[in-house]
Design a protein around this motif. Structure first.
Motif, PDB file in Angstrom:
ATOM      1  N   VAL A 274       0.883  -1.232   0.050  1.00 43.71           N
ATOM      2  CA  VAL A 274      -0.175   0.034   0.018  1.00 43.71           C
ATOM      3  C   VAL A 274       0.753   1.148  -0.019  1.00 43.71           C
ATOM      4  O   VAL A 274       0.651   2.317  -0.668  1.00 43.71           O
ATOM      5  CB  VAL A 274      -0.731  -0.052   1.290  1.00 43.71           C
ATOM      6  CG1 VAL A 274      -1.539   1.335   1.519  1.00 43.71           C
ATOM      7  CG2 VAL A 274      -2.086  -1.172   0.942  1.00 43.71           C
TER       8      VAL A 274
ATOM      9  N   VAL B 199       2.387   1.807  -3.495  1.00 49.51           N
ATOM     10  CA  VAL B 199       1.326   2.435  -4.495  1.00 49.51           C
ATOM     11  C   VAL B 199       1.184   3.845  -4.304  1.00 49.51           C
ATOM     12  O   VAL B 199       1.160   4.549  -5.249  1.00 49.51           O
ATOM     13  CB  VAL B 199       0.037   1.586  -4.196  1.00 49.51           C
ATOM     14  CG1 VAL B 199      -0.880   2.256  -5.126  1.00 49.51           C
ATOM     15  CG2 VAL B 199       0.300   0.062  -4.667  1.00 49.51           C
ATOM     16  N   ILE B 200       0.934   4.166  -3.048  1.00 47.48           N
ATOM     17  CA  ILE B 200       0.864   5.544  -2.603  1.00 47.48           C
ATOM     18  C   ILE B 200       2.230   6.339  -3.155  1.00 47.48           C
ATOM     19  O   ILE B 200       1.897   7.544  -3.709  1.00 47.48           O
ATOM     20  CB  ILE B 200       0.660   5.751  -1.182  1.00 47.48           C
ATOM     21  CG1 ILE B 200      -0.921   5.241  -0.828  1.00 47.48           C
ATOM     22  CG2 ILE B 200       0.675   7.519  -0.997  1.00 47.48           C
ATOM     23  CD1 ILE B 200      -1.137   5.101   0.825  1.00 47.48           C
TER      24      ILE B 200
ATOM     25  N   VAL C  67       2.113   6.610  -6.993  1.00 43.36           N
ATOM     26  CA  VAL C  67       0.989   7.493  -7.389  1.00 43.36           C
ATOM     27  C   VAL C  67       1.247   8.864  -7.408  1.00 43.36           C
ATOM     28  O   VAL C  67       1.194   9.867  -8.008  1.00 43.36           O
ATOM     29  CB  VAL C  67      -0.454   7.116  -6.976  1.00 43.36           C
ATOM     30  CG1 VAL C  67      -1.427   8.080  -7.271  1.00 43.36           C
ATOM     31  CG2 VAL C  67      -0.803   5.768  -7.327  1.00 43.36           C
ATOM     32  N   LEU C  68       2.176   9.221  -6.077  1.00 40.21           N
ATOM     33  CA  LEU C  68       2.470  10.400  -5.667  1.00 40.21           C
ATOM     34  C   LEU C  68       3.957  10.752  -6.649  1.00 40.21           C
ATOM     35  O   LEU C  68       3.967  12.015  -7.200  1.00 40.21           O
ATOM     36  CB  LEU C  68       2.858  11.019  -4.289  1.00 40.21           C
ATOM     37  CG  LEU C  68       1.682  10.901  -3.532  1.00 40.21           C
ATOM     38  CD1 LEU C  68       2.166  10.907  -2.048  1.00 40.21           C
ATOM     39  CD2 LEU C  68       1.159  12.261  -3.833  1.00 40.21           C
TER      40      LEU C  68
ATOM     41  N   ILE D   8       5.128  10.180  -9.742  1.00 40.91           N
ATOM     42  CA  ILE D   8       4.853  10.451 -11.195  1.00 40.91           C
ATOM     43  C   ILE D   8       4.297  11.915 -11.241  1.00 40.91           C
ATOM     44  O   ILE D   8       5.236  12.709 -11.784  1.00 40.91           O
ATOM     45  CB  ILE D   8       3.681   9.319 -11.798  1.00 40.91           C
ATOM     46  CG1 ILE D   8       4.567   7.927 -11.754  1.00 40.91           C
ATOM     47  CG2 ILE D   8       3.631   9.802 -13.128  1.00 40.91           C
ATOM     48  CD1 ILE D   8       3.673   7.082 -12.296  1.00 40.91           C
ATOM     49  N   PRO D   9       3.530  12.435 -10.658  1.00 39.25           N
ATOM     50  CA  PRO D   9       3.032  13.746 -10.983  1.00 39.25           C
ATOM     51  C   PRO D   9       4.008  14.832 -10.220  1.00 39.25           C
ATOM     52  O   PRO D   9       4.374  15.733 -10.772  1.00 39.25           O
ATOM     53  CB  PRO D   9       1.748  13.944 -10.438  1.00 39.25           C
ATOM     54  CG  PRO D   9       1.377  12.702  -9.523  1.00 39.25           C
ATOM     55  CD  PRO D   9       2.384  11.819  -9.914  1.00 39.25           C
ATOM     56  N   LEU D  10       4.419  14.252  -9.153  1.00 44.11           N
ATOM     57  CA  LEU D  10       5.462  15.220  -8.457  1.00 44.11           C
ATOM     58  C   LEU D  10       6.763  15.525  -9.143  1.00 44.11           C
ATOM     59  O   LEU D  10       6.958  16.667  -9.465  1.00 44.11           O
ATOM     60  CB  LEU D  10       5.683  14.979  -7.134  1.00 44.11           C
ATOM     61  CG  LEU D  10       4.360  14.993  -5.969  1.00 44.11           C
ATOM     62  CD1 LEU D  10       4.785  14.488  -4.502  1.00 44.11           C
ATOM     63  CD2 LEU D  10       3.878  16.253  -6.014  1.00 44.11           C
ATOM     64  N   VAL D  11       7.342  14.556  -9.583  1.00 43.81           N
ATOM     65  CA  VAL D  11       8.591  14.374 -10.281  1.00 43.81           C
ATOM     66  C   VAL D  11       8.394  15.203 -11.627  1.00 43.81           C
ATOM     67  O   VAL D  11       8.858  16.000 -12.269  1.00 43.81           O
ATOM     68  CB  VAL D  11       9.326  13.278 -10.464  1.00 43.81           C
ATOM     69  CG1 VAL D  11      10.535  13.329 -10.962  1.00 43.81           C
ATOM     70  CG2 VAL D  11       9.751  12.765  -8.909  1.00 43.81           C
ATOM     71  N   GLY D  12       7.055  14.652 -12.288  1.00 44.69           N
ATOM     72  CA  GLY D  12       6.749  14.914 -13.504  1.00 44.69           C
ATOM     73  C   GLY D  12       6.633  16.438 -13.603  1.00 44.69           C
ATOM     74  O   GLY D  12       6.960  17.182 -14.712  1.00 44.69           O
ATOM     75  N   SER D  13       6.196  17.234 -12.662  1.00 46.85           N
ATOM     76  CA  SER D  13       5.872  18.464 -12.528  1.00 46.85           C
ATOM     77  C   SER D  13       7.059  19.553 -12.786  1.00 46.85           C
ATOM     78  O   SER D  13       7.110  20.598 -12.979  1.00 46.85           O
ATOM     79  CB  SER D  13       5.259  18.886 -11.170  1.00 46.85           C
ATOM     80  OG  SER D  13       6.256  19.046 -10.349  1.00 46.85           O
ATOM     81  N   LEU D  14       8.287  18.615 -12.618  1.00 46.19           N
ATOM     82  CA  LEU D  14       9.705  19.488 -12.484  1.00 46.19           C
ATOM     83  C   LEU D  14      10.377  19.449 -13.614  1.00 46.19           C
ATOM     84  O   LEU D  14      11.218  19.647 -13.810  1.00 46.19           O
ATOM     85  CB  LEU D  14      10.587  19.018 -11.347  1.00 46.19           C
ATOM     86  CG  LEU D  14      10.160  19.238  -9.748  1.00 46.19           C
ATOM     87  CD1 LEU D  14      11.038  18.886  -8.862  1.00 46.19           C
ATOM     88  CD2 LEU D  14       9.618  20.888  -9.876  1.00 46.19           C
TER      89      LEU D  14
END
Lengths: 220, 503
Positions: free
Chosen positions: A31, A34-35, A38-39, A41-47
Motif C-alpha cells: 500500500v 502504491v501511494i 502514484v505521488l 509520477i506527478p510530483l517529479v513530472g511537474s519539475l
C-alpha cells in the motif's frame, strides 16, 4: 529508546497467525509503495521542463530588430567591433512578456576580413548547428553573442590590442572571433543576422558553453 | 543482511525502528484507531505536495497569482498537485476533527494522557492557522476578499489592531502580507506542526495505546500487535483517504479565480472549517446596535477563545476517572451539543453566503467570474465552455477575456485598463479599442504596435505581438473583454474574425 515490554510479541502464535502477519506486513508495504508511486509520477513530472521531453518542440528564435543608432555606428567604423544594446519581448516563466535587455557585438567587416572569414572561422561551417545561416558574412556584417564560449562570462573589446578579451579566464579572440589564447574551446559565437527591408534583425541564441561544438541551448 | 547489521552497529536505527513498531494494542487492532495515523498521513501529503508547489510559487502581488496560474495551466500535473494540496487541507482538518471526537468519546484524554490531549489541541490550532494562511496565497478574488474579512475580524478584537498591523506590515493587504502569510504557511507553522507531532507521538508511546473505553486494567485485555496488524489498518485507512483525494483532485480541481482586484465587488466564501466562526459573527451582526459591541466581542474572542481554552483544560476539569461511555453523560452531552451547534452555525452561514453570492450575480460580473473560475482549470479553451450555470456565451467569453487580460495585459494597461500616461495607452474610451470596425485593434493585438499616436497622444512603450503567444480564442476573448469593459460598448470579436487579419 528504552526496552519496553510488549506482551503481544511474546507468543509467536499459530502458523496461521504467523502467515497472516506476513501477509499483513507485505500488504502494508505494498500500500505504501502504491501511494508513493502514484505521488512520485506527478510530483517529479511537474519539475520536468518541456525542453527535456520534446526538444524539437522548443520554439525557434524570432529575429528581433536592432536599434538603428547602434547599427549606424557599426556601419561607420569598418573593422571595429561596436556593442549594440537592444531589447526584445521575452516571457520569463510565469511573468507576462516584458522587455529583456541584451547586447551583441556588431562588426562591419573590411573586404579583407570578409574574404578570409570562411577560411579563418571554419568552425562556423563544419558545425552541426548549421541551421544557423551566416548570411551575415555575405552582407559584410557579423554579429557576435557577448557570451564567452568558455564559461559564459561577458568579454570586452580591447582596442589597443585589437582583441576581444575575457576578464574571467583570459580567453582572447581576434576581431572576427577566432580564438587566439586561453581556455575557450571554440571561437566566438555568431548570431543569425538578416536584413529586413533596411532594418537589421538578429536572432538571440544561447549556446552551450565549454564544448568545442556549437550546441543551441535556448532561443529568445 | 550484512549491510543492515553494519548500519545497525553504527546507528542503532534498526533497533530503534523495531522498538517503535513493537507495541501492544490493548484489545487488539482496530480501524477505530486509524484516525490519528490518517491525519499524520494527510499532513505528510500536505508537506510533500507543498514542497513541490514552492518550486513554482512566488509570494508577491506581482507574481502570486501569475505563478499559481502558471501551476494551473503550464506546469505538467500542476493542476493535479495543487488540487491535491487543496483537498489535502480539507482531509487533514476533517481527519483531525474525527480523531479528536473519537478521543473525546473514548475518554482517552484522561490521566495519564492529559498532555497528549493538550498538544493535540495546539495541533488543531496550528492546522487551522495553516488553512487560513494558505487561503490567501493564490491571490485570486476569493483569496483576497476572504483574507480581508479574516484580517478585519482579527483587527476588530481588543488588541487585534496590532495583529492586523503585523500581518499586513502596517498598511492594507499587499505584497508584504503575502510574504508574511507565506512565511507562516511554509516555514513557521509547519515547523511547529512537526515539532508538536513529534511530541504527540512520543507522549503516546510513553503511555501506550489507550485501548477501548472500558474501566478495566488494559494489561489484562488480550493484546494485539501494532506491527503489522494495526499498521495494516492504518495503511488501509490512509489509502482510502488518498484514493478519495486523488479522485477529488482529478474530478473537482481546486477553484481558481481571476487575479485579486480590490476595486471589484466580491462576496468571498470562507473555507468550510471557518463557517461556524463566520456564522457566530453573522449572528452578532444582527443584534441590536446597543449590544452589538458585546456580541461582536463574544463572537470573535470570547466564544472561540473559550472553546479552545475549555478544550485545553478539559482533562483537568473532567476528573471523573471512568472511561465508560454510560458513566460520562456530561462530557458526552456537551460534545454532542457543541457538534450540533457547530454544524448548525456552518449550515446557517454557508447558506447565507451562497444566497448573497446568487443575489449579487444578478447585477454584476464578479459572481459570474467566480462561477467560471471553477472550470478555468481545464485550460485556455475554457472560454467557450466556462459558464456552467446558465450564463450566455458572451458572458463566458468575457469572463475568459477578463482572466486573459489579468494574466497578460494588466501589468501594463492596469487592472482597470487605465494604462499610464505617455507609456501605456488608456483602453477605456480609447478610439482604437471601441472602433466600430474591430480590424485595427485585432491587428494591434495580433502583430503589435509601436509609435502610433492615439487620440493626439503618443506612447513610449511597444505593444508586443500576441500571435503565437496566445491562442486566437484567447486573443478574441480579450478583445471582446476590452471592447465591453470600463464603459466601452463595442461589438464582440470571434476567433474566426482574427483569421481574416493579415500582417
Amino acid at each position: 529508546m528504552a526496552e519496553h515490554e510488549a506482551q503481544a510479541y511474546k507468543d509467536p502464535g499459530t502458523p496461521e497467525e504467523q502467515s497472516r502477519r506476513t501477509f499483513l506486513a507485505n500488504a502494508t508495504l505494498a500500500v505504501g509503495g502504491v501511494i508513493g508511486l502514484v505521488l512520485t509520477i506527478p510530483l517529479v513530472g511537474s519539475l520536468i521542463p518541456e525542453s527535456l521531453i520534446s526538444p524539437d518542440k522548443v520554439a525557434a528564435g524570432k529575429p528581433v530588430p536592432l536599434p538603428k543608432s547602434g547599427w549606424d555606428s557599426v556601419a561607420t567604423k569598418p573593422g571595429t567591433p561596436v556593442k549594440i544594446d537592444f531589447s526584445f519581448q521575452y516571457a520569463d516563466g510565469y511573468f507576462p512578456p516584458a522587455g529583456d535587455d541584451q547586447s551583441v557585438w556588431g562588426i562591419k567587416m573590411t573586404p579583407e576580413q570578409t574574404a578570409s572569414f570562411k577560411e579563418k572561422r571554419p568552425d562556423l561551417y563544419k558545425n552541426p548547428a548549421g541551421e544557423v545561416k551566416y548570411d551575415a558574412t555575405e552582407m559584410g556584417f557579423v554579429v557576435f553573442s557577448p557570451i564567452c564560449p568558455h564559461l559564459g562570462c561577458r568579454f570586452n573589446w580591447v582596442a589597443e590590442q585589437s582583441k576581444f578579451a575575457c576578464p574571467c579566464h583570459g580567453s582572447q579572440f581576434t576581431v572576427i572571433g577566432e580564438k587566439v589564447a586561453g581556455p575557450a574551446p571554440r571561437g566566438l559565437d555568431p548570431l543569425p543576422l538578416r536584413d529586413a527591408t533596411g532594418t537589421a534583425q538578429v536572432t538571440w541564441i544561447q549556446y552551450k558553453s565549454g564544448t568545442p561544438d556549437r550546441i543551441i541551448v535556448a532561443y529568445n | 543482511m550484512n549491510v543492515v547489521n553494519w548500519v545497525e552497529q553504527r546507528t542503532g536505527f534498526v533497533s530503534l525502528t523495531t522498538d517503535f513498531l513493537t507495541e501492544d494494542v490493548p484489545g487488539g487492532a482496530s480501524y477505530w484507531y486509524a484516525f490519528g495515523s490518517a491525519t499524520i498521513f494527510a499532513m505528510v501529503l500536505q508537506i510533500v505536495t507543498g514542497i513541490f508547489l514552492t518550486f513554482y510559487y512566488s509570494p508577491s502581488t506581482a507574481a502570486a497569482w501569475e505563478s499559481t496560474n502558471y501551476i494551473y495551466h503550464n506546469v505538467p500535473f500542476g493542476q493535479f498537485v495543487i488540487s491535491l494540496h487543496f483537498w489535502g487541507a480539507t482531509a487533514m482538518i476533517a481527519l483531525l476533527l474525527m480523531h479528536m471526537i473519537q478521543v473525546l468519546l473514548w475518554g482517552a484524554y484522561k490521566a495519564p494522557r492529559e498532555l497528549s490531549w493538550v498538544v493535540g489541541v495546539l495541533l488543531l490550532v496550528i492546522t487551522l492557522v495553516l488553512g487560513l494562511t494558505g487561503y490567501l496565497l493564490p491571490w485570486d478574488m476569493n483569496a483576497y476578499f476572504a483574507s480581508q474579512v479574516a484580517i478585519n475580524i482579527a483587527a476588530s478584537t481588543p488588541g487585534g489592531g496590532i495583529v492586523q498591523q503585523i500581518l499586513s506590515d502596517g498598511n492594507g493587504i499587499g505584497t508584504l502580507t503575502i510574504n508574511r502569510f507565506f512565511g507562516l504557511h511554509v516555514w513557521l507553522m509547519p515547523a511547529a506542526l512537526i515539532a508538536l507531532v513529534g511530541a504527540h507521538l512520543a507522549i503516546f508511546r510513553h503511555n501506550g495505546s489507550a485501548g477501548p473505553p472500558i474501566d478495566k486494567d488494559l494489561k489484562k485485555l488480550p493484546q494485539g500487535r501494532f506491527w503489522p496488524n494495526q499498521m495494516f489498518m492504518d495503511a488501509a485507512a490512509s489509502f482510502a483517504v488518498f484514493a478519495i483525494m486523488v479522485l477529488l483532485a482529478i474530478f473537482s480541481p481546486a477553484p481558481f479565480d481571476v487575479k485579486a482586484d480590490p476595486t471589484k465587488q466580491f462576496i468571498a466564501y470562507p473555507a468550510w472549517y471557518f463557517l461556524a466562526l463566520y456564522g457566530l459573527l453573522r449572528i452578532a451582526g444582527q443584534t441590536p446596535a446597543a449590544v452589538q459591541p458585546i456580541a461582536n466581542l463574544l463572537a470573535t474572542v470570547v466564544i472561540p477563545g473559550g472553546v479552545v481554552g475549555l478544550l485545553i483544560l478539559l482533562p483537568f476539569i473532567d476528573r471523573n476517572p471512568s472511561r465508560e461511555l454510560s458513566r460520562r453523560p456530561w462530557v458526552l452531552g456537551l460534545t454532542a451539543f457543541a457538534l450540533v451547534v457547530a454544524i448548525g452555525l456552518s449550515l446557517y452561514s454557508g447558506l447565507a453566503v451562497q444566497k448573497e453570492q446568487a443575489e449579487s450575480s444578478g447585477g454584476g460580473a464578479p459572481a459570474a467570474a467566480a462561477q467560471a473560475s471553477n472550470t478555468l482549470g481545464t485550460g485556455s479553451s475554457a472560454g467557450t465552455t466556462a459558464n456552467t450555470t446558465g450564463g450566455t456565451q458572451v458572458a463566458a467569453a468575457s469572463t475568459h477575456g477578463a482572466s486573459v487580460f489579468a494574466a497578460n495585459c494588466s501589468s501594463c494597461h492596469g487592472a482597470a485598463g487605465a494604462g499610464q500616461p505617455g507609456v501605456f495607452p488608456n483602453l477605456a474610451g480609447n478610439p482604437d479599442v471601441v472602433a466600430a470596425n474591430p480590424a485595427g485593434i485585432e491587428h494591434t493585438l495580433l502583430y503589435g504596435l509601436q509609435g502610433k499616436v492615439i487620440g493626439g497622444k503618443s506612447y513610449a512603450a511597444q505593444m508586443p505581438a500576441w500571435k503565437g503567444n496566445l491562442s486566437d480564442d484567447d486573443i478574441a476573448a480579450v478583445i471582446t473583454y476590452i471592447r465591453s469593459s470600463w464603459g466601452n460598448k463595442a461589438s464582440a470579436v470571434t476567433a474566426a474574425d482574427l483569421a481574416k487579419i493579415t500582417k
